[in-house]
Write a protein that holds these residues in place. Structure first.
Motif, short mmCIF file in Angstrom:
data_model
loop_
_atom_site.label_atom_id
_atom_site.label_comp_id
_atom_site.label_asym_id
_atom_site.label_seq_id
_atom_site.Cartn_x
_atom_site.Cartn_y
_atom_site.Cartn_z
N GLY A 1 50.59 50.53 43.18
CA GLY A 1 50.73 50.11 44.56
C GLY A 1 49.80 49.00 44.99
O GLY A 1 50.00 48.40 46.06
N ALA A 2 48.80 48.68 44.20
CA ALA A 2 47.83 47.64 44.57
C ALA A 2 48.38 46.26 44.24
O ALA A 2 49.16 46.09 43.30
CB ALA A 2 46.51 47.87 43.87
N THR A 3 47.95 45.28 45.02
CA THR A 3 48.27 43.89 44.73
C THR A 3 47.14 43.31 43.88
O THR A 3 45.98 43.33 44.29
CB THR A 3 48.42 43.07 46.02
N ILE A 4 47.48 42.83 42.70
CA ILE A 4 46.48 42.35 41.75
C ILE A 4 46.21 40.87 41.99
O ILE A 4 47.14 40.05 42.02
CB ILE A 4 46.94 42.57 40.30
N ASP A 5 44.95 40.53 42.15
CA ASP A 5 44.57 39.15 42.43
C ASP A 5 44.45 38.36 41.13
O ASP A 5 43.37 37.95 40.70
CB ASP A 5 43.23 39.13 43.18
N LEU A 6 45.61 38.18 40.50
CA LEU A 6 45.70 37.38 39.28
C LEU A 6 46.97 36.53 39.36
O LEU A 6 47.97 36.96 39.94
CB LEU A 6 45.79 38.28 38.04
N PRO A 7 46.97 35.32 38.79
CA PRO A 7 48.20 34.53 38.77
C PRO A 7 49.24 35.21 37.88
O PRO A 7 48.89 35.83 36.86
CB PRO A 7 47.75 33.19 38.17
N SER A 8 50.50 35.12 38.26
CA SER A 8 51.55 35.76 37.46
C SER A 8 51.59 35.19 36.04
O SER A 8 51.81 35.92 35.07
CB SER A 8 52.91 35.59 38.13
N ILE A 9 51.38 33.90 35.90
CA ILE A 9 51.33 33.25 34.60
C ILE A 9 49.89 32.79 34.39
O ILE A 9 49.39 31.91 35.09
CB ILE A 9 52.29 32.05 34.51
N THR A 10 49.21 33.38 33.43
CA THR A 10 47.79 33.10 33.22
C THR A 10 47.60 31.89 32.31
O THR A 10 48.55 31.38 31.70
CB THR A 10 47.09 34.31 32.58
#
Length: 475
Positions: free
Chosen positions: A168-177
């Motif tokens: 349920g959390a929003t991850i602070d990472l770009p979808s494409i790393t």
């Protein structure tokens, strides 16, 4: 033949030429490389083995089926750090999760690779390891020290690079790393057939990769993996932007309530089929066969259910990558799929996809003609693979023998339901091409004297060629 295709993940249990050969001979259609593990050089060697095997298959007389290559990106995922020995966790134990080293901490510390972990974890009340094999209830979060304290719900072990979910959390990472972009370049340079996008959240992620692939002048197919809550919410747009879809149920089941996963799976398969995009059902299909030589009855039923929804493919992950019984796992999946397809042939009517274009109307007409004319196969001539996929969309009850002049297209068509993709040099004369193709199919044992086939091919009409649907008798 088996209509539903099988994707096998390669790894430590299936990395040698002999191991891969056994999988190919046992029914592997697509080989999956997991970029979350291994090195680029190791993956390059595996791709080299697959390419050499495909070259040998093409040179054989008669030629043998090729193996498609799917490179699956790591994506924006949280993983544990490398450890010398797995950490033993006891139920009820309070464990510290942290990005940074906690040298003075007396409790066990599980380090993670995500710098903003302590911020993102506030969007959930649980931490899951390996899609829920271990669960932890969050006790406290201290942004000042970067420490998250959580209580273990089970006994278990945490090894190196284990996957961490924050439901349920929003991850602070770009979808494409950054790693993903490098891996995409690598895959294009090595000529893989498919690139799997992990943990995408919206269609714009797919379009971003599409733009990059076009700049690289590549025709690699983009497979979007649905394993986040955000992706489920944007599923229609993601399907539209993608060349294919994978229902990655492991991470998806950690992101949404597990009781919702079966309905979500079926909906995604149906939407993908209606859009004419190949769809793969993946993760935990025969999980027990990592350790045991036979599947559970529940696992067999799970594979059978995927087949009844007419998915294009099912996938083996750890079963073939690191399990004790990679070939028996593949053989078990093959047996279940064949038995289910045989059962379904007695059931009418079949679930029919929606016709959206004039080309699809022609493809549906050809499929219908195979039934009314009692044809043994449907034969298509296709340069780009489009006609083969359009016919596959309507799930014919007979094999689709798809001839193409492009070897990359041949391997990409290995993912499409019911399609037998074969390479053929096309003549300037369409009729000569048809005769050559039918002779090859007969030589390979797919067609026999007296068979009736439905053919989609160009036919001469005055000063040009037009697409036609014909019925031919094999002589």
């Amino acid at each position: 033949m088996r209509f539903t295709k099988i994707v096998c993940t390669l790894g430590p249990a299936s990395k040698t030429r002999e191991q891969i050969r056994q999988l190919h001979e046992s029914g592997m259609n697509i080989a999956r490389l997991n970029m979350s593990h291994g090195t680029l050089e190791g993956h390059r060697q595996t791709i080299g083995i697959l390419r050499e095997m495909n070259a040998a298959s093409a040179a054989a007389h008669p030629p043998r089926p090729c193996i498609g290559i799917l490179m699956d990106l790591q994506g924006a995922e949280i993983r544990t750090h490398d450890v010398k020995e797995p950490q033993r966790i006891t139920k009820g134990e309070e464990v510290v999760f942290s990005f940074s080293e906690q040298a003075d901490e007396k409790r066990q510390v599980v380090r993670v690779n995500h710098t903003a972990f302590v911020q993102d974890v506030r969007g959930t009340d649980r931490i899951l390891i390996d899609n829920g094999e271990l669960t932890f209830d969050i006790v406290s979060v201290d942004p000042a020290t970067g420490i998250v304290i959580a209580r273990a719900g089970q006994d278990g072990m945490i090894g190196s690079r284990r996957h961490v979910n924050l439901p349920g959390a929003t991850i602070d990472l770009p979808s494409i790393t950054g790693k993903d972009w490098k891996d995409i370049e690598f895959g294009i340079a090595e000529g893989v057939d498919f690139i799997g996008l992990s943990f995408i959240r919206q269609a714009s992620d797919v379009r971003q990769v599409r733009d990059f692939v076009k700049k690289m002048q590549s025709h690699v197919s983009i497979i979007s993996k649905i394993e986040t809550r955000q992706a489920v919410e944007d599923i229609a747009a993601i399907i539209d932007a993608s060349d294919g879809i994978m229902v990655a149920r492991g991470d998806l089941g950690a992101e949404v309530p597990f009781e919702q996963v079966p309905a979500i799976q079926d909906e995604i398969v149906t939407l993908s089929r209606d859009a004419g995009k190949p769809v793969i059902v993946a993760t935990h299909m025969l999980e027990s066969m990592i350790h045991f030589p036979m599947p559970t009855r529940a696992e067999a039923t799970d594979v059978a259910h995927a087949a009844t929804t007419l998915t294009d493919a099912t996938m083996l992950s750890g079963e073939t990558a690191s399990g004790k019984f990679p070939v028996p796992a593949l053989e078990a999946m093959d047996r279940v799929l064949r038995a289910t397809e045989e059962h379904m042939r007695s059931l009418v009517p079949r679930n029919v996809a929606v016709v959206r274009t004039e080309r699809e109307a022609r493809a549906q007409a050809a499929v219908s003609l195979t039934q009314t004319d009692h044809a043994s196969a449907l034969v298509v001539m296709t340069r780009t693979g489009r006609t083969g996929r359009e016919v596959s969309k309507f799930r014919p009850r007979v094999p689709v023998i798809a001839f193409t002049v492009d070897r990359a297209v041949q391997c990409q068509l290995q993912l499409s339901y019911g399609v037998i993709p074969l390479y053929l040099s096309f003549s300037q004369d369409p009729e000569e091409t048809v005769r050559s193709g039918l002779a090859v199919a007969k030589e390979m044992g797919f067609l026999h004297t007296g068979d009736r086939v439905v053919l989609i091919s160009d036919a001469p009409a005055h000063d040009r060629h037009i697409s036609s649907i014909q019925v031919r008798l094999i002589e």
